[in-house]
Every structure is written in structure tokens, then in C-alpha cells.
Enzyme design. Sequence first.
Site, short mmCIF file in Angstrom:
data_model
loop_
_atom_site.label_atom_id
_atom_site.label_comp_id
_atom_site.label_asym_id
_atom_site.label_seq_id
_atom_site.Cartn_x
_atom_site.Cartn_y
_atom_site.Cartn_z
N GLY A 62 0.82 -1.20 0.00
CA GLY A 62 0.00 0.00 0.00
C GLY A 62 0.86 1.26 0.00
N SER A 63 0.40 2.25 0.74
CA SER A 63 1.00 3.58 0.63
C SER A 63 2.39 3.73 1.22
CB SER A 63 0.06 4.60 1.27
OG SER A 63 -1.14 4.70 0.54
N VAL A 64 2.91 2.74 1.94
CA VAL A 64 4.30 2.88 2.39
C VAL A 64 5.24 2.91 1.18
CG1 VAL A 64 3.90 1.83 4.65
CG2 VAL A 64 4.68 0.40 2.75
N PHE A 65 4.76 2.36 0.04
CA PHE A 65 5.57 2.38 -1.19
C PHE A 65 5.73 3.80 -1.72
CE2 PHE A 65 6.36 1.64 -5.76
CZ PHE A 65 7.47 0.80 -5.66
N LYS A 66 4.87 4.71 -1.29
CA LYS A 66 4.97 6.10 -1.74
C LYS A 66 6.27 6.76 -1.29
CE LYS A 66 -0.05 6.61 -1.85
NZ LYS A 66 -1.25 7.12 -1.17
#
Length: 482
Positions: free
Chosen positions: A216-220
Site C-alpha cells: 500500500g501507501s508505504v511504497f509512496k
Amino acid sequence: MNAPLRRVAISVLVLFTLLIVNVNYIQVVRSDELREDSGNTRVLTEEYSRERGSIVVDGTEVALSVPTQDTLKYLRQYPQGPVYAAVTGYYSLLYNSAQMERAVNDVLAGSDARLFTRRIADLFTGRDPAGGDVVLTLDAGVQEAAMAGLEGVTGAVVALDPSTGAVLGMASTPTYDPAQLSSHDPDAIRAYAAELDAQEQDPRLNRATQDNYPPGSVFKVIVSAAALSTGEYTPDTVIPAPDLLTLPGTSTTLENFGGSSCSSSQEQSLIDALTISCNTAFAQLGIDLGEDRVREMAEAFGMDGEGLEIPMTTAGSSVGDIESEAALGQSSIGQRDVRMTPLQAAMVASAVANDGTLMTPYLVDQVRAPDLTVIDQADPEELSEPVTPEVAGQLTEMMESVVANGSGRAARIPGTAVAGKTGTAQVAEDVPDHNWFIGFAPADDPRIAVAVFVANGGGTGGDVSAPIAGDVMQAYLEGQGG
């Protein structure tokens, strides 16, 4: 010699030849296989006739062998079994060994080359042979806080020292009691294994290292790193942030969490987009950067599909296949085929915390001979430099904003600046989302980096995983004197 006698003689010669070949094959070619066969009772008796070394955390033996009155002279015990099970594993009569019990077996069993001198001395002195001890890098306070935070959920926590790569905490739930798999009662071992087999989630799986999940958004954080590293972006660069993004070449639209709007103007600064975790902004940013830049940055952080030896073998993390710009947009928010282990997630936070340098994670601090002499000491190694110190500083600024002003507020620690990023990953229709948080503290002088993963937590990374991360980091900082 007549023909019948000649045939008998030749037959006997052939049989003797085959016998000799078979004996040599067994003793030479298959010797290692037979020696390592868990069903070989002679090997088991020999192994259990000598004291196996201990696994030690903060001066306390978390796995040790004690003498018995049985045929098998030593019994493996785990005084805090469920707390450390994901790391220690078990040493079983029926099921061989797992985790560190397997990874450092040669040391614990006393057969490691570094213990050769000790073995020679044992022969001459008549001293009972014994295995060496393995001292882990784990911090007891961190481990206990991690397990407390994960109580009642399926998930994992990994904590690292950013400056060295030392693993400070590694927890996985649900957990189990390794002592019950390591008893001397085969029937009891089988019964307990059957109980574990019947559980919906196998407690013997170390979810911190042995499986990977959509982040999810930790990849951002990785997409932000790719953008900042071009030199064309800063935290204040304004990027598109529409309410809905139609993915290129499709009629599929991507929306923000809960259908929310990131900005009334349909654009916002990069730092603000990370702070509130704007999906459309990062999907478009990934598309604008292109697959090569996103993939290269992910691989620089360790997401190359290959596992590590820490010394336990870990699963790999990767971006997966990206066959189109539409797929790239979805991948840029940590969905589609992107997969990450909790260890890898902690490595991302650790690299940012360490001025852009990623240290190789490791679990063994010292190896000791049976007389407690240190025969090997960990020597931290650099794994890669995914970003420059300047970019790491910009990422830290942005991740501080996430905790101070955005989705990561629940990870705050009173009196200490915390940097972090939340993640909420969709799994499948009608299946609760996975919840993530990565971060480090203190933000201005990082001493611990952490990743928290809760499988199918059903909430958001900010309300499910961030509080656990805050407690883990606070436990370590307080234990180290604030």
C-alpha cells in the site's frame, strides 16, 4: 575350471563388487544425507548426548538445553517461548529445526569450524563436547512491546538500528510454544503440531521474513525518493492531485481513500501529498517518472526479488510485472503486483534514517565458545546507497509531516520527533485491508527504525499499525535512556 564353476566365480565376484560399491556409496556419497536425516535415530542420539549451545538475548537464554534422565540426555527449553518463537524456531525430534535453530545449527551443535580448536581440546581432555552460544542483536524491551502490540491480530513487527542494520525486534503473530515441538514425547509433539495445523493462520510462519504482502501507501516513500532524486522535484513541488484519475489507456478510474478529495484545487505539494497519502497524486507521479525510475529506486532499497541471509533466509520483495502505464499507476501506490516483507519495509525506513545508506540487516551479534570466549563479533556492512544524504533529509522532512500533521499521528511520541508513513493495502473484494506503518525516531537523530504490518486489520495504517510502532519505538528509546 569348468564352465559352471567359472559362472559361479564370476557371479560371486560381481556380487562382491556391487557390495563394495554400495558400501562406498553409502559411506561417501550419501553420508551427509543420512547424517542429516531427522529419522536417523543414531544421529539423534548422538546430537542429544551433548549439550546444545544457547540462544541469548540481553544476557538471558531464550533457548537452552538442560540435562535429563532420558535416553536423550538433553532437553531443549524456551523460557519465553511464544515471545521469541518467530526468531528462535524449534529443535524437534520429529520436525527437525526452524528459524535460528536451523540457521546457526552448526554453532549450537558444536560442529562449526570456528569451534574446531575446542573440539580437539575435548578429545585430549576427555571433556564432554558442547555447542557454542549465539548472542542475538534483539532488544528485550522492543521484542516485548512488539508482541504486546500484536496481541490478538495476525501480523509482524521488525525494528532495526539504522546505523548498523542490527535487528532490534522481530515479532510475528499468531505465535506458538516451541518447547512443545521440542519435547522428548513423540505423541505429544504430534498432538501439538496437529493443533497448530488446524489453526487458520499457521503460527510457525515468521511473517516478518517468510512472506511478502502488498505494501500500500508505504511504497509512496520509494516513489517520493525516485522523484526527489531526479533533481526536478523538491518537497514543495506542486503536482497534480485530482479527485479521480483515469488510468492511461483504460476507462478505469482510481480514487483516493474513501473517495475523498486531496485538494480543492486538484493539485498540491509533494510533501502535502505524502502527508495525507494522496493516491491520485502518487499514481500520476509514478506514471510521470516512468517505470525505469520507480523500479530502479525500489531495487536500490532492496526490492530486487532476492532474499537475504540474516542468517535466516528471507523471502524477496519486488515491484513485480508492470505491463502498462495503467499498471505503473497502480504499482506506484503499492498495489497490483508490488510485494514487500515487513523486514524490507523496515529497511526502507532505516535507509532514510541513515542519511540514505542502507545497512545489511543481521541478527547475530556474537558467537561464543562453550567457555563463553567470543570467537566471532558482528561487523556491520553497507548494503546499498539508494539516495543521497540530501534526498534522505527531504524524505525525513516529508515523513515527519506525516506523523505531525497527517495520517501517522497515532505514532507520535511525547517530546520526540517521529518520521513515518502509513499504508493501507487492498487485498481482494470483501476482504479487510492490510495495515502498515514504517518510521523512525528520533527524526533528527534516528536510533530505531520500525515496520508494523497487520494482516487484514480492517482499518487504516494510521489507526491500526501506527500506535504499535509508536509504542515499540518509545520502549526502545526509554530503555536506552531516552
